[in-house]
Design an enzyme around this catalytic site. Sequence first.
Site, PDB file in Angstrom:
ATOM      1  N   HIS A 289      -3.621   6.769  -7.881  1.00 20.12           N
ATOM      2  CA  HIS A 289      -2.779   6.039  -8.828  1.00 20.12           C
ATOM      3  C   HIS A 289      -2.438   6.953  -9.988  1.00 20.12           C
ATOM      4  O   HIS A 289      -3.274   7.753 -10.401  1.00 20.12           O
ATOM      5  CB  HIS A 289      -3.507   4.788  -9.344  1.00 20.12           C
ATOM      6  N   ASP A 346      -3.089  -1.679  -3.264  1.00 17.30           N
ATOM      7  CA  ASP A 346      -2.494  -1.816  -1.931  1.00 17.30           C
ATOM      8  C   ASP A 346      -3.486  -1.578  -0.801  1.00 17.30           C
ATOM      9  O   ASP A 346      -3.176  -1.825   0.359  1.00 17.30           O
ATOM     10  CB  ASP A 346      -1.320  -0.836  -1.777  1.00 17.30           C
TER      11      ASP A 346
END
Length: 409
Positions: A289, A346
């Site tokens: 991320h 996700d």
Amino acid sequence: MSEQTVQIRTSGKVLQSPCGPIVHGLEDVLIKNTTISDIDGEKGILWYRGYRIEDLAKFSNYEEVSFLVLYGRLPTRSELKEYERRLKSSRDLHPATVEVIRALAKAHPMFALEAAVAAEGAYDEDNQKLIEALRVGRYKAEEKELAYRIAEKLIAKLPTMVAYHYRFSKGLELVRPRDDLSHAANFLYMMFGKEPDPLAAKGIDLYLILHADHEVPASTFTAHVVASTLSDLYSSVAAAIAALKGPLHGGANEMAVRNYLEIGDPSKAKELVEAATKPGGPKLMGVGHRVYKAYDPRARIFKEFSRDYVAKFGDPKNLFAVASAIEHEVLNNPYFQQRKLYPNVDFWSGIAFYYMGVPYEYFTPIFAVSRVVGWVAHILEYWENNRIFRPRACYAGPHDLQYIPIDQR
Ligand code: ACO
């Protein structure tokens, strides 16, 4: 390229250029002040309007959270009731939008969603009124009220668009929205034509809460860019959907589950993870991320839910088992440790969806069903102090070349 334009990648985020350093991918560049959400990337904390995501996940629901994100405070009981009534009364789509979705029944639903949002905006009279006002630079109390009404309509309609696409893609009759069901339960009802299992409805609701906003990732930034030109809310959301679709952003949830299905066996997790550490190897979807250098708090919450879900309904395709094995490899692999790469939201989100019968192409559209409130809230916040986005690029090519006619080249 001329000799003086050599660009050196220095730290993975700054590129040198003749004009000075370039912040590659705008990493850590601030675009505005916000009171909508905040992320502590080092500690792995996320707040919406000051409230911890863990508390909202535990005590709230999407209707309340979307009110909070949009209006900046938790609603009173009567405000929430009235807000829910407005959402329910706005769930239907314009006939032209339904036709657009039908025409794209065989396309990936993200293409259809993008087109459906644009179509709905073309026929929404409130949107046309707001466009006219913005054209002459008017954005006062009356226009703001219109903008909030449009924002609520977008929140209400996206689930219908996604569910209708699913029905068309399967050649099934459309299922009209039901006023007595919550946002999440009604969504599953419109998709599958029957009232959902309460745990499935809870899972969708939880997912919608966890994705409602996340400061300014690529899709939200895209929404800002489009809205900053005083283009309309629907067009800005359609553009945000286009940005969300990519596998580096919202598209990763689909890709993660496709990986789990392809592997099928936890013993193959190590191989997949090691392939991602090789130079030029495929990135591991659902991992890493830009902001979090710790475990994504949303992933932690959804992992727990996925565990509960497979405990109740089983894990016949080994999705949870494979994901757990991949997670174990990632957390113990020096490549991922050194780069502070952890599972992101996700990583876990698609497992329960898959077992609910939601095809993986619909995972990213469901992300959009939730994030739409973040997109519109950010646009409305930015419009309070709007300035068109217009960055610069450093020209790195030659000047004043002599034009040579085509037959002399
Ligand atoms: N697998 C393998 N290596 C990775 C991964 C990954 N998933 N993510 C990052 N890296 C590596 C990069 O190759 C790079 O290595 P290097 O320093 O040796 O060159 C280093 O980690 C830093 O990565 P960047 O790509 O510079 O990080 P950036 O902030 O630009 O990208 C992103 C973040 C796009 C999320 C990235 O981690 C990624 O591609 N992850 C996989 C896709 C994904 O899950 N996206 C969803 C993000 S969450 C969301 O949008 C809802």
